[in-house]
Design an enzyme around this catalytic site. Structure first.
Site, PDB file in Angstrom:
ATOM      1  N   ASP A   1       0.768  -1.052  -0.006  1.00 22.71           N
ATOM      2  CA  ASP A   1       0.151  -0.056   0.016  1.00 22.71           C
ATOM      3  C   ASP A   1       0.857   1.521  -0.060  1.00 22.71           C
ATOM      4  O   ASP A   1       0.520   2.187   0.675  1.00 22.71           O
ATOM      5  CB  ASP A   1      -0.960  -0.056   1.206  1.00 22.71           C
ATOM      6  CG  ASP A   1      -2.156   1.111   1.099  1.00 22.71           C
ATOM      7  OD1 ASP A   1      -2.374   1.396  -0.206  1.00 22.71           O
ATOM      8  OD2 ASP A   1      -2.897   1.428   2.136  1.00 22.71           O
TER       9      ASP A   1
ATOM     10  N   ASN B   1       0.988   7.330   2.834  1.00 24.81           N
ATOM     11  CA  ASN B   1       1.443   6.623   3.830  1.00 24.81           C
ATOM     12  C   ASN B   1       3.137   6.665   3.751  1.00 24.81           C
ATOM     13  O   ASN B   1       3.681   5.997   4.579  1.00 24.81           O
ATOM     14  CB  ASN B   1       1.159   5.075   3.081  1.00 24.81           C
ATOM     15  CG  ASN B   1      -0.087   4.728   3.492  1.00 24.81           C
ATOM     16  OD1 ASN B   1      -1.046   5.303   4.237  1.00 24.81           O
ATOM     17  ND2 ASN B   1      -0.567   3.536   2.942  1.00 24.81           N
TER      18      ASN B   1
ATOM     19  N   ASP C   1       1.293   2.764   7.912  1.00 31.83           N
ATOM     20  CA  ASP C   1       0.052   2.048   7.554  1.00 31.83           C
ATOM     21  C   ASP C   1       0.269   0.647   6.925  1.00 31.83           C
ATOM     22  O   ASP C   1       0.395   0.606   5.587  1.00 31.83           O
ATOM     23  CB  ASP C   1      -0.774   2.997   6.451  1.00 31.83           C
ATOM     24  CG  ASP C   1      -2.202   2.275   6.348  1.00 31.83           C
ATOM     25  OD1 ASP C   1      -2.499   1.263   7.029  1.00 31.83           O
ATOM     26  OD2 ASP C   1      -3.289   2.686   5.591  1.00 31.83           O
TER      27      ASP C   1
END
Length: 178
Positions: A45, A50, A64
């Site tokens: 991700d 992030n 994250d």
């Protein structure tokens, strides 16, 4: 741990930064991602929200880890792309579940390429409100090279980002160190 910083989206996308600042931070991001991969962890991700950067020290933190997994525990299919709509703009072709491909470290490198593209241009390489159109774009379309979009971006930097975003994992860099 607390980290005094802001997201890459806030620091680079919303406020364009000089190329030298991108290079300093980009190297830090690649090194941090390389350390993560050395622990056999795939983030899955990576995106401009992030990754945090401290503007005073240029140090970075990746956050994250909700989708992260160990390489030996990875999933080959992540399911319906509409369920991943919040990160579809950064998803690698093999993460879409539409290819018969294993998800490995190189999926993070594709997403890193999308993040670098966004940092340098101020926009994502593929933009659509339709989740399936985004999936199609990541699987089959080539983004406009960065130096076509902005002549101030050196062609070598554009080529590095485009290689990170290669559709086939074998055509990307094979590690964050590379």
């Amino acid at each position: 741990e607390y980290f005094a910083g802001q997201s890459i989206k806030q620091a680079f996308v919303e406020r364009r930064q000089p190329l030298v600042d991108f290079l300093r931070v980009g190297i830090q991001i690649a090194q941090t991602l390389g350390e993560l991969h050395a622990q056999r962890i795939i983030h899955k991700d990576i995106n401009s929200s992030n990754i945090l950067v401290n503007p005073e020290t240029n140090s970075v933190k990746i956050i994250d880890f909700g989708l992260a997994s160990r390489l030996d525990l990875q999933l080959e299919h992540l399911g319906n792309p509409e369920g991943l709509a919040y990160t579809l703009a950064y998803i690698s072709p093999e993460q879409t579940g539409r290819m018969n491909r294993v998800v490995d470290f190189r999926t993070d490198l594709y997403s890193l390429g999308v993040t670098f593209y966004e940092m340098l241009s101020g926009r994502l390489p593929f933009i659509s409100d339709d989740p399936l159109a985004l999936v199609h774009a990541h699987m089959a379309m080539s983004p406009q090279p960065l130096n076509d979009y902005d002549r101030d971006i050196p062609s070598i930097i554009s080529e590095i980002v485009m290689r990170l975003m290669a559709k086939n994992a074998e055509d990307r860099y094979q590690s964050a160190l590379a």
